[in-house]
Design an enzyme around this catalytic site. Structure first.
Site, PDB file in Angstrom:
ATOM      1  N   GLU A 163      12.243 -14.731 -10.835  1.00  0.00           N
ATOM      2  CA  GLU A 163      11.112 -13.805 -10.282  1.00  0.00           C
ATOM      3  C   GLU A 163      11.421 -12.883 -10.622  1.00  0.00           C
ATOM      4  OE1 GLU A 163       8.372 -13.840  -8.720  1.00  0.00           O
ATOM      5  OE2 GLU A 163       8.332 -14.793  -6.558  1.00  0.00           O
ATOM      6  N   ASP A 164      10.497 -11.913 -10.634  1.00  0.00           N
ATOM      7  CA  ASP A 164      10.793 -10.815 -10.915  1.00  0.00           C
ATOM      8  C   ASP A 164      10.648 -10.043  -9.230  1.00  0.00           C
ATOM      9  OD1 ASP A 164       8.580 -11.012  -9.376  1.00  0.00           O
ATOM     10  OD2 ASP A 164       7.204 -10.158  -9.834  1.00  0.00           O
ATOM     11  N   ASP A 182      10.487 -10.382  -2.092  1.00  0.00           N
ATOM     12  CA  ASP A 182       9.706  -9.288  -1.001  1.00  0.00           C
ATOM     13  C   ASP A 182       9.644 -10.495   0.529  1.00  0.00           C
ATOM     14  OD1 ASP A 182       8.303  -7.220   0.104  1.00  0.00           O
ATOM     15  OD2 ASP A 182       6.520  -6.803  -0.183  1.00  0.00           O
ATOM     16  N   PHE A 206       7.354   0.077  -2.355  1.00  0.00           N
ATOM     17  CA  PHE A 206       7.383  -0.736  -3.575  1.00  0.00           C
ATOM     18  C   PHE A 206       7.619  -0.381  -4.778  1.00  0.00           C
ATOM     19  CE2 PHE A 206       3.132  -1.219  -6.748  1.00  0.00           C
ATOM     20  CZ  PHE A 206       3.151  -2.252  -6.043  1.00  0.00           C
ATOM     21  N   ARG A 219       3.400  -2.338 -16.191  1.00  0.00           N
ATOM     22  CA  ARG A 219       4.235  -3.704 -16.451  1.00  0.00           C
ATOM     23  C   ARG A 219       4.616  -3.176 -17.605  1.00  0.00           C
ATOM     24  NH1 ARG A 219       2.302  -7.875 -13.283  1.00  0.00           N
ATOM     25  NH2 ARG A 219       0.603  -8.424 -13.110  1.00  0.00           N
TER      26      ARG A 219
HETATM   27  P1  IMP Z   1       6.351 -11.338  -1.391  1.00  0.00           P
HETATM   28  O1  IMP Z   1       5.497 -12.836  -1.775  1.00  0.00           O
HETATM   29  O2  IMP Z   1       5.659 -10.959  -0.515  1.00  0.00           O
HETATM   30  O3  IMP Z   1       7.722 -12.283  -1.604  1.00  0.00           O
HETATM   31  O4  IMP Z   1       6.276 -11.044  -2.569  1.00  0.00           O
HETATM   32  C1  IMP Z   1       6.317 -11.110  -3.821  1.00  0.00           C
HETATM   33  C2  IMP Z   1       4.528 -11.162  -4.866  1.00  0.00           C
HETATM   34  O5  IMP Z   1       4.676  -9.689  -4.548  1.00  0.00           O
HETATM   35  C3  IMP Z   1       6.419 -10.550  -6.538  1.00  0.00           C
HETATM   36  O6  IMP Z   1       6.373 -12.017  -7.406  1.00  0.00           O
HETATM   37  C4  IMP Z   1       5.472  -9.744  -6.876  1.00  0.00           C
HETATM   38  O7  IMP Z   1       4.564 -10.410  -8.145  1.00  0.00           O
HETATM   39  C5  IMP Z   1       5.092  -8.791  -5.991  1.00  0.00           C
HETATM   40  N1  IMP Z   1       5.498  -8.061  -5.761  1.00  0.00           N
HETATM   41  C6  IMP Z   1       6.193  -7.564  -3.940  1.00  0.00           C
HETATM   42  N2  IMP Z   1       6.866  -6.909  -4.164  1.00  0.00           N
HETATM   43  C7  IMP Z   1       6.415  -5.951  -4.862  1.00  0.00           C
HETATM   44  C8  IMP Z   1       6.535  -4.332  -5.653  1.00  0.00           C
HETATM   45  O8  IMP Z   1       7.413  -3.626  -4.628  1.00  0.00           O
HETATM   46  N3  IMP Z   1       6.101  -4.011  -6.821  1.00  0.00           N
HETATM   47  C9  IMP Z   1       5.142  -4.708  -7.083  1.00  0.00           C
HETATM   48  N4  IMP Z   1       4.807  -6.471  -7.075  1.00  0.00           N
HETATM   49  C10 IMP Z   1       5.757  -6.483  -6.129  1.00  0.00           C
HETATM   50 MG    MG Z   2       5.682 -12.227  -8.916  1.00  0.00          MG
END
Ligand code: IMP
Ligand code: MG
Length: 182
Positions: A101-102, A105, A154, A167
């Site tokens: 995973e990148d 969050d 962010f 990206r």
């Molecule tokens: P989550 O479901 O809230 O954990 O978010 C996960 C996904 O949201 C990540 O895999 C990213 O694609 C995107 N994401 C979360 N935080 C960021 C950020 O700070 N910048 C860009 N994309 C984000």
């Molecule tokens: Mg992602």
């Protein structure tokens, strides 16, 4: 100050490319030690593409790569809703699976991915994330390998986007204003 503009927002340079690469190398060494088999790396698209590519080059043992694509984000806020756009194609039954995973969050995306993968009865599913926002994380599921913990703001670059832009930036940039916390 190193500022860039993407669409309607400004971002400030936050983590240089070299520091990101060191974190990726370290993750590759940790996973090499952790696995006892040929693992399947499930790359989470699109955000994980750059990380996975550098991770693949750093990882020195035999490995299988597969891809999954989910979407959960609109603008700079999590929608909470996770849509599956592409599922895995490899047979992962009995396999050691590592999700690449990148960023983790809230953990909503991760929860959905784990649930999808567990259905195929792998030996285990472990999470390898380049970035982790501990203040935003809402789940109990362990995040096994983390490259860097970052504040709840962010970011873009190195695979991560703002409305699909940013990206291809080599470095990580952080949103300039406080809008990410609004
Ligand atoms: P989550 O479901 O809230 O954990 O978010 C996960 C996904 O949201 C990540 O895999 C990213 O694609 C995107 N994401 C979360 N935080 C960021 C950020 O700070 N910048 C860009 N994309 C984000
Ligand atoms: Mg992602």
């Amino acid at each position: 100050m190193d500022v860039i503009r993407l669409d309607d927002k400004e971002f400030v340079k936050f983590i240089p490319h070299g520091k990101i690469l060191s974190a990726v190398e370290k993750l590759a060494r940790q996973v090499e030690k952790d696995t006892s088999d040929v693992p399947v790396f499930v790359v989470v698209l699109k955000g994980g593409m750059i990380f996975a590519s550098d991770f693949a080059k750093a990882y020195k043992k035999p490995a299988i790569f597969d891809f999954i694509r989910v979407k959960s984000y609109r603008d700079t806020r999590s929608t909470g809703e996770v849509k599956v756009l592409l599922d895995i194609s490899e047979d992962i039954r009995g396999k050691e699976v590592y999700v690449l995973e990148d960023i983790v969050d809230t953990g909503n995306t991760l929860g959905k991915i784990i649930e999808m993968l567990e259905k195929h009865q792998p030996a285990f599913v472990k999470i390898v994330t380049l970035f982790f926002k501990p203040e935003a994380y809402k789940k109990d599921h362990p995040v096994h390998f983390t490259g860097m913990e970052i504040p709840n703001k962010f970011i873009v670059g190195y695979g991560l986007d703002y409305n699909e832009l940013g990206r291809n930036l080599q470095d990580i940039y952080q949103l300039k204003t406080d809008e990410s916390e609004a």
